[in-house]
Every structure is written in C-alpha cells, then in structure tokens.
Motif scaffolding. Structure first.
Motif, PDB file in Angstrom:
ATOM      1  N   ASN A 324     -25.856  39.952 -27.971  1.00 19.82           N
ATOM      2  CA  ASN A 324     -24.878  39.471 -27.195  1.00 19.82           C
ATOM      3  C   ASN A 324     -25.391  38.650 -26.308  1.00 19.82           C
ATOM      4  OD1 ASN A 324     -22.026  39.039 -27.975  1.00 19.82           O
ATOM      5  ND2 ASN A 324     -21.833  41.452 -27.841  1.00 19.82           N
ATOM      6  N   VAL A 325     -26.562  37.912 -26.238  1.00 23.47           N
ATOM      7  CA  VAL A 325     -26.956  37.044 -25.187  1.00 23.47           C
ATOM      8  C   VAL A 325     -27.402  35.880 -25.990  1.00 23.47           C
ATOM      9  CG1 VAL A 325     -28.881  36.906 -23.426  1.00 23.47           C
ATOM     10  CG2 VAL A 325     -27.829  39.138 -24.026  1.00 23.47           C
ATOM     11  N   PRO A 326     -26.849  34.494 -25.276  1.00 18.98           N
ATOM     12  CA  PRO A 326     -27.310  33.359 -25.915  1.00 18.98           C
ATOM     13  C   PRO A 326     -28.989  33.297 -25.772  1.00 18.98           C
ATOM     14  CG  PRO A 326     -25.376  33.084 -24.533  1.00 18.98           C
ATOM     15  CD  PRO A 326     -26.067  34.456 -24.226  1.00 18.98           C
ATOM     16  N   GLY A 327     -29.492  32.611 -26.399  1.00 15.86           N
ATOM     17  CA  GLY A 327     -31.063  32.334 -26.392  1.00 15.86           C
ATOM     18  C   GLY A 327     -31.348  31.605 -25.291  1.00 15.86           C
ATOM     19  N   LYS A 328     -30.560  30.735 -24.579  1.00 17.15           N
ATOM     20  CA  LYS A 328     -31.090  29.930 -23.444  1.00 17.15           C
ATOM     21  C   LYS A 328     -31.011  30.902 -22.220  1.00 17.15           C
ATOM     22  CE  LYS A 328     -30.090  25.462 -22.877  1.00 17.15           C
ATOM     23  NZ  LYS A 328     -28.946  24.141 -22.571  1.00 17.15           N
ATOM     24  N   VAL A 329     -29.844  31.532 -22.185  1.00 15.92           N
ATOM     25  CA  VAL A 329     -29.738  32.621 -21.028  1.00 15.92           C
ATOM     26  C   VAL A 329     -31.142  33.626 -21.081  1.00 15.92           C
ATOM     27  CG1 VAL A 329     -28.350  34.419 -20.222  1.00 15.92           C
ATOM     28  CG2 VAL A 329     -27.224  32.448 -21.156  1.00 15.92           C
ATOM     29  N   ALA A 330     -31.337  34.056 -22.303  1.00 21.33           N
ATOM     30  CA  ALA A 330     -32.260  34.951 -22.345  1.00 21.33           C
ATOM     31  C   ALA A 330     -33.748  34.266 -21.965  1.00 21.33           C
ATOM     32  CB  ALA A 330     -32.645  35.487 -23.701  1.00 21.33           C
ATOM     33  N   ILE A 339     -42.329  35.524 -18.090  1.00 25.35           N
ATOM     34  CA  ILE A 339     -42.611  35.327 -19.384  1.00 25.35           C
ATOM     35  C   ILE A 339     -41.753  34.199 -19.772  1.00 25.35           C
ATOM     36  CG2 ILE A 339     -42.107  36.675 -21.635  1.00 25.35           C
ATOM     37  CD1 ILE A 339     -41.844  39.317 -19.754  1.00 25.35           C
ATOM     38  N   VAL A 340     -42.864  33.150 -20.380  1.00 26.48           N
ATOM     39  CA  VAL A 340     -42.326  31.846 -20.874  1.00 26.48           C
ATOM     40  C   VAL A 340     -42.088  31.776 -22.345  1.00 26.48           C
ATOM     41  CG1 VAL A 340     -42.654  29.489 -20.361  1.00 26.48           C
ATOM     42  CG2 VAL A 340     -43.606  30.993 -18.678  1.00 26.48           C
ATOM     43  N   CYS A 341     -41.151  31.424 -22.850  1.00 23.30           N
ATOM     44  CA  CYS A 341     -41.037  31.192 -24.517  1.00 23.30           C
ATOM     45  C   CYS A 341     -40.004  30.006 -24.578  1.00 23.30           C
ATOM     46  CB  CYS A 341     -40.431  32.605 -25.001  1.00 23.30           C
ATOM     47  SG  CYS A 341     -38.968  33.103 -24.373  1.00 23.30           S
ATOM     48  N   ASN A 342     -39.555  29.665 -25.891  1.00 26.96           N
ATOM     49  CA  ASN A 342     -38.477  28.996 -26.043  1.00 26.96           C
ATOM     50  C   ASN A 342     -37.252  29.480 -26.762  1.00 26.96           C
ATOM     51  OD1 ASN A 342     -40.753  28.428 -27.884  1.00 26.96           O
ATOM     52  ND2 ASN A 342     -39.901  26.352 -27.899  1.00 26.96           N
ATOM     53  N   TYR A 343     -36.098  29.016 -26.161  1.00 24.55           N
ATOM     54  CA  TYR A 343     -34.903  29.397 -27.107  1.00 24.55           C
ATOM     55  C   TYR A 343     -34.944  28.525 -28.304  1.00 24.55           C
ATOM     56  CZ  TYR A 343     -32.888  24.927 -24.734  1.00 24.55           C
ATOM     57  OH  TYR A 343     -32.717  23.704 -24.328  1.00 24.55           O
ATOM     58  N   ASN A 344     -34.338  28.989 -29.446  1.00 21.35           N
ATOM     59  CA  ASN A 344     -34.510  28.314 -30.642  1.00 21.35           C
ATOM     60  C   ASN A 344     -33.528  28.723 -31.498  1.00 21.35           C
ATOM     61  OD1 ASN A 344     -37.674  27.181 -31.956  1.00 21.35           O
ATOM     62  ND2 ASN A 344     -36.204  27.833 -33.632  1.00 21.35           N
ATOM     63  N   THR A 345     -33.031  27.734 -32.478  1.00 21.91           N
ATOM     64  CA  THR A 345     -32.033  28.179 -33.573  1.00 21.91           C
ATOM     65  C   THR A 345     -32.829  28.961 -34.428  1.00 21.91           C
ATOM     66  OG1 THR A 345     -33.075  26.198 -34.949  1.00 21.91           O
ATOM     67  CG2 THR A 345     -31.021  25.717 -33.596  1.00 21.91           C
ATOM     68  N   VAL A 346     -31.836  29.932 -34.860  1.00 19.46           N
ATOM     69  CA  VAL A 346     -32.287  30.799 -36.162  1.00 19.46           C
ATOM     70  C   VAL A 346     -31.616  30.019 -37.514  1.00 19.46           C
ATOM     71  CG1 VAL A 346     -32.460  32.923 -34.497  1.00 19.46           C
ATOM     72  CG2 VAL A 346     -30.236  32.207 -35.845  1.00 19.46           C
ATOM     73  N   PHE A 348     -29.375  29.313 -40.386  1.00 26.77           N
ATOM     74  CA  PHE A 348     -27.934  29.450 -40.490  1.00 26.77           C
ATOM     75  C   PHE A 348     -27.291  29.765 -39.122  1.00 26.77           C
ATOM     76  CE2 PHE A 348     -29.871  30.579 -44.517  1.00 26.77           C
ATOM     77  CZ  PHE A 348     -29.417  29.465 -45.383  1.00 26.77           C
ATOM     78  N   ASP A 349     -27.550  29.288 -37.980  1.00 31.84           N
ATOM     79  CA  ASP A 349     -27.336  29.462 -36.588  1.00 31.84           C
ATOM     80  C   ASP A 349     -26.011  29.177 -36.412  1.00 31.84           C
ATOM     81  OD1 ASP A 349     -27.176  29.895 -34.001  1.00 31.84           O
ATOM     82  OD2 ASP A 349     -29.215  29.510 -33.724  1.00 31.84           O
ATOM     83  N   PRO A 350     -24.929  30.015 -36.255  1.00 36.21           N
ATOM     84  CA  PRO A 350     -23.606  29.428 -35.829  1.00 36.21           C
ATOM     85  C   PRO A 350     -23.413  28.785 -34.318  1.00 36.21           C
ATOM     86  CG  PRO A 350     -23.673  31.911 -35.412  1.00 36.21           C
ATOM     87  CD  PRO A 350     -25.110  31.494 -35.924  1.00 36.21           C
ATOM     88  N   ARG A 351     -24.477  28.936 -33.607  1.00 37.21           N
ATOM     89  CA  ARG A 351     -24.454  28.219 -32.284  1.00 37.21           C
ATOM     90  C   ARG A 351     -25.048  26.821 -32.232  1.00 37.21           C
ATOM     91  NH1 ARG A 351     -23.194  31.829 -28.228  1.00 37.21           N
ATOM     92  NH2 ARG A 351     -24.051  30.408 -26.591  1.00 37.21           N
ATOM     93  N   LYS A 352     -24.854  26.088 -31.565  1.00 34.68           N
ATOM     94  CA  LYS A 352     -25.404  24.659 -31.427  1.00 34.68           C
ATOM     95  C   LYS A 352     -27.084  24.678 -30.780  1.00 34.68           C
ATOM     96  CE  LYS A 352     -21.477  22.071 -31.109  1.00 34.68           C
ATOM     97  NZ  LYS A 352     -20.578  23.130 -31.449  1.00 34.68           N
ATOM     98  N   PRO A 353     -27.565  23.525 -31.188  1.00 34.88           N
ATOM     99  CA  PRO A 353     -29.171  23.701 -31.278  1.00 34.88           C
ATOM    100  C   PRO A 353     -29.735  23.620 -29.625  1.00 34.88           C
ATOM    101  CG  PRO A 353     -28.478  21.675 -32.843  1.00 34.88           C
ATOM    102  CD  PRO A 353     -26.942  22.531 -32.560  1.00 34.88           C
ATOM    103  N   PHE A 354     -28.659  23.178 -28.864  1.00 34.44           N
ATOM    104  CA  PHE A 354     -28.979  23.048 -27.603  1.00 34.44           C
ATOM    105  C   PHE A 354     -28.733  24.262 -26.765  1.00 34.44           C
ATOM    106  CE2 PHE A 354     -29.070  21.150 -23.013  1.00 34.44           C
ATOM    107  CZ  PHE A 354     -30.577  20.653 -23.186  1.00 34.44           C
ATOM    108  N   ASP A 355     -27.812  25.282 -27.616  1.00 36.14           N
ATOM    109  CA  ASP A 355     -27.535  26.428 -27.083  1.00 36.14           C
ATOM    110  C   ASP A 355     -27.521  27.635 -28.281  1.00 36.14           C
ATOM    111  OD1 ASP A 355     -26.598  28.517 -25.419  1.00 36.14           O
ATOM    112  OD2 ASP A 355     -24.743  27.786 -25.608  1.00 36.14           O
ATOM    113  N   PRO A 356     -28.750  27.763 -28.604  1.00 34.80           N
ATOM    114  CA  PRO A 356     -28.744  28.623 -29.848  1.00 34.80           C
ATOM    115  C   PRO A 356     -28.863  30.075 -29.720  1.00 34.80           C
ATOM    116  CG  PRO A 356     -30.999  27.481 -29.392  1.00 34.80           C
ATOM    117  CD  PRO A 356     -30.073  27.469 -28.298  1.00 34.80           C
ATOM    118  N   SER A 357     -29.028  30.901 -30.806  1.00 29.96           N
ATOM    119  CA  SER A 357     -28.837  32.399 -30.805  1.00 29.96           C
ATOM    120  C   SER A 357     -30.319  32.929 -30.577  1.00 29.96           C
ATOM    121  CB  SER A 357     -28.378  32.727 -32.131  1.00 29.96           C
ATOM    122  OG  SER A 357     -27.048  32.210 -32.465  1.00 29.96           O
ATOM    123  N   GLY A 358     -31.401  32.202 -30.805  1.00 32.74           N
ATOM    124  CA  GLY A 358     -32.839  32.787 -30.917  1.00 32.74           C
ATOM    125  C   GLY A 358     -33.821  32.458 -29.687  1.00 32.74           C
ATOM    126  N   LEU A 359     -34.965  33.179 -30.018  1.00 34.08           N
ATOM    127  CA  LEU A 359     -35.958  33.100 -29.133  1.00 34.08           C
ATOM    128  C   LEU A 359     -36.990  33.065 -30.084  1.00 34.08           C
ATOM    129  CD1 LEU A 359     -35.726  35.794 -26.302  1.00 34.08           C
ATOM    130  CD2 LEU A 359     -35.373  33.363 -26.049  1.00 34.08           C
TER     131      LEU A 359
END
Ligand SMILES: *Cc1c(COP(=O)(O)O)cnc(C)c1O
Length: 417
Positions: A324-330, A339-346, A348-359
């Motif tokens: 329950n945490v958006p990728g970008k927030v995390a 700890i530097v990483c990127n937010y990323n789509t997964v 079939f991501d239901p969220r938008k590419p600029f605010d995706p579900s993954g890391l």
C-alpha cells in the motif's frame, strides 16, 4: 581538499558541485541497477588528453591527420572487445546505448519497416520500438510483453507475434527484467521468419563478460550494449556483430549517425575491457548475482512481492501494491535514507508510469564496493523499515546515519583511491 585542484582554481562553483556529488556517491547505497563505480584507471582515461583529438573514420581510414596514436587506441579497444565477448567484429564508437541502437535501425531498416521488441512497461527499453522514441515513431513497431501469470517472457507469444507481423528486426534485451533471457530461443524465432536477431545487453554486459549470464554473441546477428552499466566502463556504447554485417554497422555509426568518436571514452573503454577480462571481474560478476539473490531472499522474508518471485541476474523489481505504498513515495523516502533506487512500473501496472507500483533495485554498484551477503540482509531490513513508515523522518534519519557508517566500511572504487 578538492580532488581537482585545477577546477577549484578556475571554477570554484563547479568544484563545489563536484565535491557534493562525490560525497553523495560515497555516502549513499546505490541500488540503481544501471549505475556503477568505475575504477580510478577508467576515470583517469576519461579525463585524458584524448578528448582533444578529432578522428572521424575508422583506424587506418580517417578524415583527419595526426592519428598515429588514436588508431592504436581504438584498435586496442576493438581487439579487447572482440576477445572478451568472442565476437567477430566490434564497433566501439557509439556515443551511448541509444545511439548504438539507432545505428542498428539505420543499418538495416527503412522508415516504416516492421520491427519488434519488448514493451517498456514490461521491462523493455525505449529504443526497442516504444512509441515516444524515434524507434516507435519511424518504424512500425510490434511489442511483446511478459506473461501475466509468470511475469516472464512468453516465448510462445513472441513467436506467434513474430509469425504474424514478420518484423525485419527482432530485439531482445531489457532494462527491468530480473531473469535470464533465452537468447537461443529468440534466435530460432528470428531464423524462422528470416529476421535479424539483435540482442541488447546494456544492463547485463558485465554479467555476460564475467560468465554470469549466457552470451547472445553466438546466436545474434548483432549485439549492442552500453559500456557503463555492469561492464563498469565509461559512459558509452558498443556494437558487436557477425562478419557479414560489419560494413553496414560501420557505415551506420559513421557517417550515418555520428561524427567524430569520443577518443577519451574509447581509451577508458579499453581500460575497462582489460579489467573485465581478469579473474577478479569473473568473481565480481558472480557476486553481483549472489547479492541480488540474497537481497531477493531478504525482501521475500519480509513479505515483499517480487516480480517473477526473485532474481537471477543483477536486478530486482518490487511490486509494492500489497504494501500500500506507491513506488515513488517509497523511492523518495529511501533516497532520504541514503538508499538510492528508482520507482518503476511493474508488468500490467494499474498505476501511471510517472506514479507506478514498483521499485527497481540492482546490485552492481554495491558489489563494486565489496558488499556481500551480510550487507544484503541489512539492506532488506532497512528497505522494510523505510517502506513501512515512509513519512517517519526519525526512522529515516537514523537509517541515513547507519547507511553512512556502512558506506565508510566499503569505500567505492574511483572515489576512495
Ligand atoms: C540503458 C539502456 C540503453 C540505453 O543506453 P543509454 O546509454 O542510456 O542511451 C539501451 N538499451 C537498454 C536495454 C538499456 O538498458
């Protein structure tokens, strides 16, 4: 004390910025899978006087005089690339990975031709036919993806699409795919439809060179790569190909796409290729994968969902939907913790590419610092704590301090010596 006294003297403002970035690189845990730390030797070559020289053309056939030394430097880089990857031919001039790929299109395609690659939201690269890229705009691009259940490349789907659309080029390669790619399977599909098979190993070139991922070189018509990711060289690109394609590839890079090669980069690449041919680099490549698997285990043990359930290369994709945490927030909270990483789509991501579900995380840079299995456990713990409370600045500040302490124990190549 500045590491660059000459810059400090002529441009204190920029010297200050360089100092800040050096400190950030030293004191952060870099989990961006496309980044690395080059050696001091590679760094020296990129800052060498070779930046002063023009040399349009290829060794022995230049449009400028004064190539007595440059020809030897480029030949050295080519020979080392061919030997390291057991390739027939190497062009070491592409300015980076994207121009290398564009050169391949220019070598073999006309605008409007059908090409096929992996879709960006499923882990593919922009240059493999995604619509916002020139590769999607100028060509009729067909995109394959991963299977919804396994989240792995579905070779039957790739084959069915290839048979239906008959692309001229079939691309394999990814920027966010945590598993081994079956290059042989791609080659056999390409053969069936008389397409050229192009393998883009930008992310995994170091793993391939070090024997930690199967090589596409025996199977692909052309192999493209960046030189600055797992290969741990300067920012640049490279194209390996079968003898039959040598002339087309050379003409496409110069004069087709580029002017003068960046000779300081070529020199640094030669150094990096020499480093990559050592037993120590083989061990490095194996350790990248071991660390990635260990980090995957540490995260799975803490209830994280990983795309495909794990990793067998240098990279991990976390799906944070269940947390329950958006990728970008995390990603932003982790960045504040060092700890530097990127937010990323997964897929079939239901969220938008600029605010995706993954890391998206990877182990090449931290493995270059000598971190190992124990540190991966620690990292899993920190990531878990930050993702559990991405707004808790007390927790984040505590972890930031611990990260700096850990980084001090693992000095980064190029920064420490
Ligand atoms: C990084 C990457 C590229 C592009 O490289 P740049 O140097 O950023 O232009 C191309 N293909 C793949 C698969 C990549 O991961």
């Amino acid at each position: 004390m500045s590491r660059h006294p000459h810059i400090a003297a002529t441009d204190p403002e920029l010297d200050d910025l360089l100092g800040q970035e050096e400190r950030r690189q030293a004191e952060c845990i870099r989990l961006i899978p496309s980044e690395n730390y080059v050696s001091s030797a590679v760094l020296e070559a990129t800052g060498s006087v070779l930046t002063n020289k023009y040399s349009e053309g290829y060794p022995g056939r230049r449009y400028y005089e004064g190539q007595q030394v440059i020809d030897q430097v480029e030949q050295l880089a080519r020979d080392r690339a061919k030997a390291l990857f057991s390739a027939d031919f190497a062009n070491v001039q592409p300015y980076s990975g994207s121009p290398a790929n564009l050169a391949v299109y220019f070598a073999f395609c006309q605008p409007g031709d059908t090409v096929m690659g992996m879709a960006l939201p499923h882990g593919g690269h922009l240059t493999h036919g995604w619509n916002v890229s020139i590769s999607g705009a100028y060509f009729n691009s067909v995109q394959y993806g991963v299977d919804r259940e396994t989240q792995r490349i579905d070779y039957d789907q790739v084959r069915a699409l290839a048979l239906e659309h008959r692309p001229k080029l079939l691309w394999a390669g990814a920027t966010a795919y945590p598993r081994v790619i079956d290059f042989e399977a791609f080659a056999s599909i390409a053969k069936e439809i008389d397409a050229l098979f192009i393998a883009d190993i930008a992310h995994i070139a170091g793993l391939v060179a070090g024997g930690a991922h199967p090589s596409p070189v025996p199977h692909a018509d052309v192999v493209t790569t960046t030189t600055h990711k797992t290969l741990r060289g300067p920012r640049g690109g490279m194209i390996l190909c079968k003898k039959a394609h040598r002339k087309k590839i050379n003409a496409a890079v110069f004069p087709g796409l580029q002017g003068g090669p960046h000779n300081h980069t070529t020199a640094a690449l030669a150094v990096a290729l020499k480093e990559a041919a050592t037993p120590a680099f083989k061990q490095y490549a194996a350790q990248i994968v071991q660390n990635s698997r260990a980090l995957a285990e540490a995260l799975l043990a803490r209830g994280f969902d990983l795309v495909t359930g794990g990793s067998d290369n240098h990279l991990l994709l976390i799906d944070l939907t269940a947390k329950n945490v958006p990728g970008k927030v995390a990603a932003q909270a982790l960045d504040r913790a060092g700890i530097v990483c990127n937010y990323n789509t997964v897929p079939f991501d239901p969220r938008k590419p600029f605010d995706p579900s993954g890391l998206r995380l990877g182990t090449p840079a931290i493995t270059s610092r000598g971190m190992g299995l124990e540190q991966m456990k620690q990292l899993g713990h920190w990531i878990d704590q930050v993702v559990a409370a991405p707004e808790d600045e007390t927790v984040i500040a505590r972890i930031r301090g611990e990260v700096i302490e850990l980084c001090a124990q693992f000095p980064a190549p190029g920064l420490a010596d």
